[in-house]
Enzyme design. Sequence first.
Site, PDB file in Angstrom:
ATOM      1  N   ARG A  52       0.766  -1.341  -0.141  1.00  0.00           N
ATOM      2  CA  ARG A  52      -0.004   0.129   0.078  1.00  0.00           C
ATOM      3  C   ARG A  52       0.832   1.174   0.009  1.00  0.00           C
ATOM      4  NH1 ARG A  52      -0.460   4.675   2.575  1.00  0.00           N
ATOM      5  NH2 ARG A  52       0.192   3.849   4.292  1.00  0.00           N
ATOM      6  N   ASP A  53       1.758   1.464   1.310  1.00  0.00           N
ATOM      7  CA  ASP A  53       2.323   2.708   1.216  1.00  0.00           C
ATOM      8  C   ASP A  53       3.431   2.768   0.321  1.00  0.00           C
ATOM      9  OD1 ASP A  53       3.304   5.182   1.989  1.00  0.00           O
ATOM     10  OD2 ASP A  53       3.633   4.493   3.943  1.00  0.00           O
ATOM     11  N   HIS A  88       5.744   4.623  12.758  1.00  0.00           N
ATOM     12  CA  HIS A  88       5.777   4.552  10.961  1.00  0.00           C
ATOM     13  C   HIS A  88       6.760   5.638  10.571  1.00  0.00           C
ATOM     14  CE1 HIS A  88       3.597   3.857   7.039  1.00  0.00           C
ATOM     15  NE2 HIS A  88       4.083   5.318   7.166  1.00  0.00           N
ATOM     16  N   HIS A  92       9.427   6.881   8.140  1.00  0.00           N
ATOM     17  CA  HIS A  92      10.267   6.909   6.714  1.00  0.00           C
ATOM     18  C   HIS A  92      11.544   7.363   6.846  1.00  0.00           C
ATOM     19  CE1 HIS A  92       6.643   6.997   3.925  1.00  0.00           C
ATOM     20  NE2 HIS A  92       5.883   7.081   5.081  1.00  0.00           N
ATOM     21  N   CYS A 144       4.546   9.409   0.308  1.00  0.00           N
ATOM     22  CA  CYS A 144       3.179   9.590   0.439  1.00  0.00           C
ATOM     23  C   CYS A 144       2.876  10.603  -0.894  1.00  0.00           C
ATOM     24  CB  CYS A 144       2.838  10.335   1.450  1.00  0.00           C
ATOM     25  SG  CYS A 144       1.023  10.734   1.651  1.00  0.00           S
ATOM     26  N   ASN A 195       9.419   4.181   3.125  1.00  0.00           N
ATOM     27  CA  ASN A 195       9.365   3.773   4.404  1.00  0.00           C
ATOM     28  C   ASN A 195      10.809   3.154   4.603  1.00  0.00           C
ATOM     29  OD1 ASN A 195       6.565   3.512   3.434  1.00  0.00           O
ATOM     30  ND2 ASN A 195       6.252   3.620   5.543  1.00  0.00           N
TER      31      ASN A 195
END
Length: 318
Positions: free
Chosen positions: A14-15, A226, A228, A259, A268
């Site tokens: 997803r990300d 989370h 990055h 993003c 990430n």
Amino acid sequence: SQGNFVKLVEVGPRDGLQNEKTTIPLATKIELIERLARTGVSTIEAGSFVSPKWVPQMEHLLQQKIQAPVPMTYSFLAPNIKGLQNAANILKQNPGTFSTQLEPSAGSEKPALEVAVFAAATESFSQKNLNCDIQTSLERFKAVIQDSKALGLRVRAYISVVLGCPFEGFDVDPHKVAEIATDLLESGADEISLGDTTGLGTAPRTSALLKCMAAAGIRSEDIAMHFHDTYGQALVNTAVSLEHGIRTFDSSVGGLGGCPYSPGATGNVATENMVYFMETLGMDTGIDLDAMSDIGAWITEELGKANDSTVGKAVLGA
Ligand code: HMG
Ligand code: MG
């Protein structure tokens, strides 16, 4: 042992893939998810139910019959009731395929679904990512969370830009983050994932944020981090988070990601780097580092981009 366990949430599908400019074949996405599911990872963020006008590449992967060889949770972003309804329709169309908290007897052999809502710590990022202010987003999420719980789905709630914002810089108030987290937990969220969307986070500021969360009465077991890795600080910030009792971290195979509404931010932190780091600390992730490294090399090659995992490259001798 249980006390050494660290849960890694694999967000690459997803990300990682949401930021790709080129269209990724559905078969590649499914292969990615199925390969990840065999590494020992327990939660995979597999896609999102957002407006296709906003993030065009996320079609409804769940309608495909993804093979899940181990007890597995698939997480999906849903920014509003419409997104949740799309997920609920899939549950209804595939009775018995997924286990929910309403049918615990359904057995752990079946994959579970988890919904993720995503707030932001700054008004500018909220507008860019969700087209509404923070307060409005929290009201919408309350409905999404309550309806998700009624369907028996676990809910995680992101807060983005907690350590720096692409539009407001370092000017993010940790008290505001704690306030938003408290609101989301009171609405019924099971877990808060604190997103360093830009990678601007530093060790002292990570520590200050987590102290502020604790002072607000938020338990470390309800928090995931989370990170990055834009400035290469993700593992340092992870070490600080471990010292604050955090045991859940998001990461992305091959360091994929970014993003679409956070210009300049890189991917990430790479899952391979996280697994290796945890191993050096004597912590257990349950994840096979060699298998994860192979996937990182394969998917970055498929996407025609560099493998951003230093550990993955070292493991493979590349
Ligand atoms: P909006 O334009 O205000 O929404 O966007 P709207 O309600 O006015 O609807 C506009 C159109 O979208 C309508 O279609 C809706 O039906 C449709 P039309 O009538 O024009 O044909 N629509 C939807 N379609 C499918 N699924 C839905 C949906 N909702 C509306 N769920 C909205 C508001 C929230 C929808 C939009 O802003 C959006 O989709 N935002 C998501 C952006 C996104 O996915 N960002 C990336 C994820 S966040 C992230 O990466 C950070 C994270 O990794 C943590 C970190 O690093 O910090 C999680
Ligand atoms: Mg992210």
